[in-house]
Every structure is written in structure tokens, then in C-alpha cells.
Design a protein around this motif. Structure first.
Motif, PDB file in Angstrom:
ATOM      1  N   TYR A  30      28.507 -51.525  13.350  1.00 34.72           N
ATOM      2  CA  TYR A  30      27.698 -50.890  14.629  1.00 34.72           C
ATOM      3  C   TYR A  30      28.120 -49.556  13.833  1.00 34.72           C
ATOM      4  N   PRO A  31      27.131 -48.565  14.414  1.00 35.00           N
ATOM      5  CA  PRO A  31      25.439 -48.348  14.986  1.00 35.00           C
ATOM      6  C   PRO A  31      25.002 -49.474  13.928  1.00 35.00           C
ATOM      7  N   ASN A  32      23.821 -50.275  14.221  1.00 34.35           N
ATOM      8  CA  ASN A  32      22.961 -50.174  13.336  1.00 34.35           C
ATOM      9  C   ASN A  32      21.598 -50.263  13.894  1.00 34.35           C
ATOM     10  N   GLN A  33      21.619 -49.704  14.328  1.00 37.61           N
ATOM     11  CA  GLN A  33      20.645 -48.596  15.189  1.00 37.61           C
ATOM     12  C   GLN A  33      20.648 -47.560  15.691  1.00 37.61           C
ATOM     13  N   LEU A  34      19.429 -46.516  15.891  1.00 34.65           N
ATOM     14  CA  LEU A  34      19.533 -45.337  16.668  1.00 34.65           C
ATOM     15  C   LEU A  34      20.562 -45.702  17.694  1.00 34.65           C
ATOM     16  N   LEU A  35      21.552 -43.691  18.086  1.00 34.33           N
ATOM     17  CA  LEU A  35      22.134 -43.592  19.385  1.00 34.33           C
ATOM     18  C   LEU A  35      21.728 -42.746  19.793  1.00 34.33           C
ATOM     19  N   LYS A  36      21.094 -43.091  21.243  1.00 37.73           N
ATOM     20  CA  LYS A  36      20.465 -41.754  22.393  1.00 37.73           C
ATOM     21  C   LYS A  36      21.846 -41.722  22.900  1.00 37.73           C
ATOM     22  N   LEU A  37      21.311 -40.448  22.395  1.00 35.88           N
ATOM     23  CA  LEU A  37      22.802 -39.510  24.088  1.00 35.88           C
ATOM     24  C   LEU A  37      21.407 -38.270  24.865  1.00 35.88           C
ATOM     25  N   LEU A  38      21.968 -38.758  25.752  1.00 37.14           N
ATOM     26  CA  LEU A  38      21.458 -38.034  27.083  1.00 37.14           C
ATOM     27  C   LEU A  38      21.863 -36.531  27.440  1.00 37.14           C
ATOM     28  N   VAL A  39      21.262 -35.710  27.467  1.00 38.10           N
ATOM     29  CA  VAL A  39      22.025 -34.645  27.748  1.00 38.10           C
ATOM     30  C   VAL A  39      21.021 -34.455  29.129  1.00 38.10           C
ATOM     31  N   PRO A  40      21.885 -33.942  30.711  1.00 35.23           N
ATOM     32  CA  PRO A  40      21.679 -33.817  31.600  1.00 35.23           C
ATOM     33  C   PRO A  40      20.989 -32.694  31.908  1.00 35.23           C
ATOM     34  N   GLN A 265      33.005 -53.789  24.728  1.00 41.12           N
ATOM     35  CA  GLN A 265      33.871 -52.774  24.450  1.00 41.12           C
ATOM     36  C   GLN A 265      34.071 -52.338  23.396  1.00 41.12           C
ATOM     37  N   ALA A 266      33.673 -53.137  21.885  1.00 42.49           N
ATOM     38  CA  ALA A 266      33.897 -53.096  20.822  1.00 42.49           C
ATOM     39  C   ALA A 266      33.043 -51.327  20.615  1.00 42.49           C
ATOM     40  N   ALA A 267      31.847 -50.789  20.678  1.00 45.70           N
ATOM     41  CA  ALA A 267      30.869 -50.169  20.566  1.00 45.70           C
ATOM     42  C   ALA A 267      31.444 -49.268  21.604  1.00 45.70           C
ATOM     43  N   ASP A 269      34.915 -48.800  22.130  1.00 44.64           N
ATOM     44  CA  ASP A 269      36.163 -48.374  21.180  1.00 44.64           C
ATOM     45  C   ASP A 269      35.581 -47.329  19.651  1.00 44.64           C
ATOM     46  N   ALA A 270      34.415 -48.061  18.995  1.00 45.06           N
ATOM     47  CA  ALA A 270      34.029 -47.177  18.056  1.00 45.06           C
ATOM     48  C   ALA A 270      33.451 -45.969  18.033  1.00 45.06           C
ATOM     49  N   VAL A 271      32.520 -45.868  19.133  1.00 41.86           N
ATOM     50  CA  VAL A 271      32.421 -44.524  19.542  1.00 41.86           C
ATOM     51  C   VAL A 271      32.997 -43.494  19.519  1.00 41.86           C
ATOM     52  N   ASN A 272      34.423 -43.864  21.039  1.00 44.60           N
ATOM     53  CA  ASN A 272      35.584 -43.031  20.824  1.00 44.60           C
ATOM     54  C   ASN A 272      35.895 -42.921  19.379  1.00 44.60           C
ATOM     55  N   LYS A 273      36.470 -43.701  18.587  1.00 44.58           N
ATOM     56  CA  LYS A 273      37.570 -43.664  17.590  1.00 44.58           C
ATOM     57  C   LYS A 273      36.543 -42.380  16.551  1.00 44.58           C
ATOM     58  N   ALA A 274      35.313 -42.871  16.581  1.00 42.52           N
ATOM     59  CA  ALA A 274      34.684 -41.980  16.017  1.00 42.52           C
ATOM     60  C   ALA A 274      34.444 -40.401  16.244  1.00 42.52           C
ATOM     61  N   VAL A 275      34.706 -40.122  16.713  1.00 41.96           N
ATOM     62  CA  VAL A 275      34.327 -38.843  18.195  1.00 41.96           C
ATOM     63  C   VAL A 275      35.687 -38.022  18.129  1.00 41.96           C
ATOM     64  N   ASN A 276      36.766 -38.716  18.506  1.00 41.12           N
ATOM     65  CA  ASN A 276      37.962 -38.990  17.903  1.00 41.12           C
ATOM     66  C   ASN A 276      37.968 -37.387  16.526  1.00 41.12           C
ATOM     67  N   GLU A 277      38.210 -38.361  15.871  1.00 39.14           N
ATOM     68  CA  GLU A 277      37.861 -38.546  14.007  1.00 39.14           C
ATOM     69  C   GLU A 277      37.482 -36.969  14.333  1.00 39.14           C
ATOM     70  N   VAL A 278      35.833 -37.266  14.040  1.00 34.72           N
ATOM     71  CA  VAL A 278      34.618 -35.724  14.122  1.00 34.72           C
ATOM     72  C   VAL A 278      35.432 -34.119  14.795  1.00 34.72           C
TER      73      VAL A 278
END
Length: 326
Positions: A30-40, A265-267, A269-278
Motif C-alpha cells: 500500500y498504496p498500489n494505485q493512485l491516491l486522490k487528495l481532494l482540496v476543498p 485502519q492499515a491504510a 496508519d500507513a498515511v499517518n506514518k508517511a506524512v509524519n516522516e515527510v
């Protein structure tokens, strides 16, 4: 011949097992496809810039394929409504902020989402405080002076804001409530006209976003009385916290990533960990701070608690001030 067939069969089974294992590993990645980030909000604004900073950092560090999609409208409610209806598959995110998570649901009669039920908080990204600015020709040189003047002249002190329901507007009302003063609230269609009228003397004070305030640092016509953080920030080190005068006073527009409720939850947690790292990157920190923000990060629970705490605070202020937009 039998020995050859046995060897061939064993080889085939081994290859099948290897292929199955590889497929399972690919499915688990994960992730193995496109992540879409919406900006409102529209392109070019502070929220859009923040989202693109984070998306670029995730792509650079992890090679994630992140696309930013703008869904503006109704003070951010259109975009968050779209996230609430998106599949909870781990590939849909949005960058929410205080206005559409903790203010709009209590300010507008009709909101297309329920923050507590429709979203899964992922991680805090940044916080942007407000700065109490006044025209330099006004007699008050501190928050204490300002409060004293307002109490001596009830209803005479005018407070500009970038629009009804914005964080600056509600912060102004929060300030008046905590200081025990009666003021006149003057809404504008954006920060620029509010700042222009402050400089022109049409309004007395203005709770400006940090970028708007930072653009006036060298302007002798502007005096910065206080910032709405509990401690000074590096970008404006000489501006004292408003909490020095009104203990505990804190107000900010906080941004963070959300996913639809029900996302694995795995997804999350993965995004949380990655964002904290960057967010540990000095380059990304510099970019975020240059926009007038304080870098946050943290756990899923911390972001969940932030939304709940801000919602309780801002909804109480909105109720006390009897504000509602149909």
C-alpha cells in the motif's frame, strides 16, 4: 521419463507458489494505485499550496502517485461532501481545516456531511494562527490598551474580518467574549480588502492570517499587537501571544488529512506514518513555515481530539454569539 515428469511437475508447483506469493505481496503493498487528495478550495490558495507540498513530498520520498484535485465551493463544504461520499478504499483523502470541520457545521443550517460519522481523521499537518493588527495611528499600543479603550467606548471599536464565518471572524467574536467588550464586526470579501480598510482607517482592528500579517511586517502604518498562539512563532518573533493578556486564549486554522469513514485502519496508519516522516524534512518544514504556519503532525488520536476540541470551542462561541447562516 517418470523422473523427468516428477521434476517438471515440482518445478511448475514451485513457480505457481512463487507467483501466488508475489501476487499476494503486491496486493498487500500500500498504496498500489493512485491516491486522490481532494482540496476543498480553488487552486492557488493556502490550502491548495499545502496539499501540493505534502503530495510532492510523499511522491519524492515514497514514490507514491498522489494527484491533487480541487473541489471548491460553499466554504469548503462541497469538497468535504465529496469525500464523505467517496469509496472508503484507502485511496481517497482530503485536506480539511478548522472552518469546514469545526465551524461550518455549527454555522450553516444545511451541511451535507457529519464530521463525526463521515470521516476518519488521519493526521494533523499544520496550524495557522491569527494576528491582531491595528492601524499605527490608533492610540492603543497593547492588547490591554485596546481592551481599556473598548470598555470606555462600548460598540465603537470596529473589528474587520475576511468574511462571515471565517476563522478570523469567529476569532474576533471569541476575543470580544473573553475580553468582555462590545465591538462592531465588519465582514469583508477576503483578507485584502479588510487590510486595505484597516490601513485607510475604516476599521480599527483586524484578525489577519499570518501570511497577510507577514506581508505587512515592514509597513510603518501597521502595528501588530498579538498573535493567537500560546507562544511566539519564529516568523513573527516580536509579536507577543494574546494569551499574555487573556490567559489560555488560542485560535488557529488547523489543517489535516481525512479519509472516508470505514477506510481500513492499515491504510490510515500507513498515511499517518508517511506524512509524519515527510514533515520531518527541513525543506518541507521551511515551505510550510514560509506560508505562516506551524508544523504539526502527530497520531491519529491526536488529530481526532483536535477536531473534537475545536468543534466544542467554536460551536460554543457561535451559539453564544447567536450566529447562523442559512
Amino acid at each position: 521419463m517418470n523422473r523427468y515428469r516428477q521434476h517438471a511437475a515440482a518445478t511448475t508447483l514451485a513457480l505457481c507458489a512463487l507467483a501466488a506469493g508475489s501476487a499476494a505481496h503486491a496486493a498487500d503493498a500500500y498504496p498500489n494505485q493512485l491516491l486522490k487528495l481532494l482540496v476543498p478550495f480553488p487552486p492557488g490558495g493556502g490550502t491548495d499550496t499545502m496539499a501540493r507540498f505534502v503530495a510532492a513530498a510523499l511522491t519524492e520520498k515514497y514514490k507514491w502517485n498522489v494527484i491533487v484535485e480541487n473541489r471548491p465551493g460553499a466554504g469548503g463544504m462541497v469538497g468535504l461532501g465529496a469525500l464523505a461520499r467517496a469509496p472508503a478504499n484507502g485511496y481517497n483523502l482530503a485536506l480539511g481545516q478548522t472552518s469546514n470541520l469545526s465551524i461550518n457545521p455549527y454555522l450553516y443550517a444545511n451541511v451535507s456531511y457529519n464530521v463525526a460519522k463521515d470521516f476518519a481523521p488521519v493526521v494533523s499537518v499544520a496550524s495557522q494562527p491569527m494576528v491582531l493588527v491595528v492601524s499605527a495611528d490608533r492610540p492603543y499600543k497593547s492588547v490591554a490598551d485596546l481592551v481599556k479603550f473598548a470598555k470606555a467606548h462600548p460598540g465603537k471599536l470596529s473589528v474587520g474580518n475576511a468574511g462571515t464565518g471565517t476563522v478570523g471572524d469567529i476569532t474576533g467574536r471569541y476575543f470580544a467574549h473573553e475580553a468582555g467588550i462590545d465591538v462592531l464586526h465588519v465582514p469583508y470579501k477576503g483578507a485584502a480588502p479588510a487590510m486595505n480598510d484597516l490601513l485607510g482607517g475604516q476599521v480599527d482592528i483586524f484578525f489577519a492570517s499570518t501570511p497577510a500579517a507577514m506581508s505587512q511586517v515592514d509597513n510603518p502604518k501597521v502595528r501588530m499587537l498579538a498573535i493567537t498562539t500560546l507562544k511566539p512563532i519564529p516568523q513573527l518573533p516580536n509579536v507577543p501571544p494574546l494569551a499574555d493578556t487573556l490567559p489560555g486564549f488560542e485560535a488557529a486554522s488547523k489543517t489535516g488529512l481525512l479519509m472516508p469513514a470505514g477506510t481500513p485502519q492499515a491504510a490510515i496508519d500507513a498515511v499517518n506514518k508517511a506524512v509524519n516522516e515527510v514533515l520531518k524534512s527541513q525543506d518541507l518544514q521551511r515551505k510550510i513555515m514560509d506560508e505562516g504556519n506551524v508544523v504539526l503532525g502527530g497520531t491519529v488520536q491526536e488529530f481526532t481530539d483536535t477536531i473534537a476540541g475545536d468543534s466544542a470551542k467554536w460551536s460554543g462561541i457561535i451559539k453564544d454569539a447567536n450566529i447562523q447562516i442559512k
